[in-house]
Enzyme design. Structure first.
Site, PDB file in Angstrom:
ATOM      1  CB  SER A 151      -0.852   0.009   1.270  1.00 26.72           C
ATOM      2  OG  SER A 151      -1.436   1.284   1.467  1.00 26.72           O
ATOM      3  CE1 TYR A 164      -3.916  -2.482   5.241  1.00 28.81           C
ATOM      4  CE2 TYR A 164      -3.033  -0.307   4.673  1.00 28.81           C
ATOM      5  CZ  TYR A 164      -3.657  -1.488   4.299  1.00 28.81           C
ATOM      6  OH  TYR A 164      -4.006  -1.686   2.983  1.00 28.81           O
ATOM      7  CE  LYS A 168      -1.408  -4.104   3.085  1.00 30.38           C
ATOM      8  NZ  LYS A 168      -1.618  -5.304   2.259  1.00 30.38           N
TER       9      LYS A 168
END
Ligand code: NAP
Length: 257
Positions: A151, A164, A168
């Protein structure tokens, strides 16, 4: 397209589904994976399976073979089983797309240990488990294409997404190492980092938030799952044979150029 068979984790909906259909349209047989867990409610497992079966029917309509496999990629054992079943059903695994992912947005001080573990296990450990299992088969053929979905948040960070973003970012170092370790054995490893893509993951944004985000994107709109799938299809095609260890942002020029 030299590759004949592909496993796409988390391909029952969203970006994974679009990738599965794009590769099937290019002539690949596909293992469609959905989230199935012994700990989850059987109604949830059944609903996920029926989404995956619908994707399989679309793949078959494109003339490719599809097999539907439930697994929890955050478990090493389940991920190994997923890869083994893919090979049993399709004869080989030429392409692995590590796509399955979750977000549990929260400010740092509110992230529990359990949330941290769940996000890291699903978004990062799973990439390790599935890649390790797939590389064993790819080495025998001296051919493999691994694409992992990170991401833009993994590159630049984002408030409310520390876990998160960490998961990533981890995909980047993992992929660069894999690319160096297996390049001479015919296996390439690359990362696609989407920006804001319309899917269930971003569905909770309201119209005002969406407009604000779009204002900050050079192309003036959120991306679609197909925007991401097209780049993955290129990376696993023979057109990208001389490309490894690369990060490609698919973000419409988010934040300016
Ligand atoms: P999504 O619509 O929420 O779909 C997630 C997929 O992952 C579903 O197929 C889900 O299966 C599967 N999944 C979740 N946990 C799993 C597990 N433990 N085992 C197996 N499968 C599991 O998300 P998306 O937007 O398509 O996102 C796909 C990937 O792109 C993710 O890695 C995400 O982080 C990344 N990404 C998305 C965006 C965005 O804006 N949407 C931006 C950047 C990166 P079930 O349906 O069976 O639950």
């Amino acid at each position: 397209m030299k590759a004949k068979s592909a496993l796409i984790t988390g391909s029952s909906r969203g970006i994974g589904k679009a990738i599965a259909l794009a590769l099937a349209a290019d002539g690949c047989d596909i293992a469609v994976n959905y989230y199935e867990s012994s700990q989850a409610d059987s109604a949830i497992n059944n609903a996920n399976r029926s989404d995956a079966e619908a994707v399989a029917r679309e793949i078959e309509a494109l003339g490719s073979k599809a097999v539907v496999i439930g697994a929890d990629v955050s478990s090493a054992e389940s991920a190994q089983g997923l890869v083994d079943q893919t090979v049993q059903a399709l004869g080989q695994i030429d392409i692995l797309v590590n796509n399955a992912g979750i977000n549990k947005d929260n400010l740092l001080l509110r992230i529990s240990d359990a949330e941290w573990d769940q996000v890291l296990r699903t978004n990062l450990n799973a990439v390790f488990y599935c890649s390790r299992a797939a590389v064993k088969y790819m080495l025998k053929k001296r051919y493999g294409r691994i694409v992992s979905i990170s991401s833009v948040v993994g590159v630049s960070g984002n408030a409310g997404q520390a876990h998160y973003a960490a998961s990533k970012s981890g995909i980047l170092g993992f992929t660069y190492s894999l690319a160096k370790e297996y390049g001479r054995r015919g296996i390439t490893a690359n990362v696609v980092a989407p920006g804001y893509i319309q899917s269930d993951m971003t569905a909770r944004l309201n119209a005002e938030q969406t407009a604000k985000i779009a204002d900050n994107i050079v192309l003036g709109r959120l991306g679609t799952p197909e925007d991401v799938a097209g780049v993955v299809a290129f990376l696993v095609s023979s057109r990208a044979d001389y490309l490894t260890g690369q990060l490609i942002r698919v973000d419409g020029g988010m934040g300016g150029l």
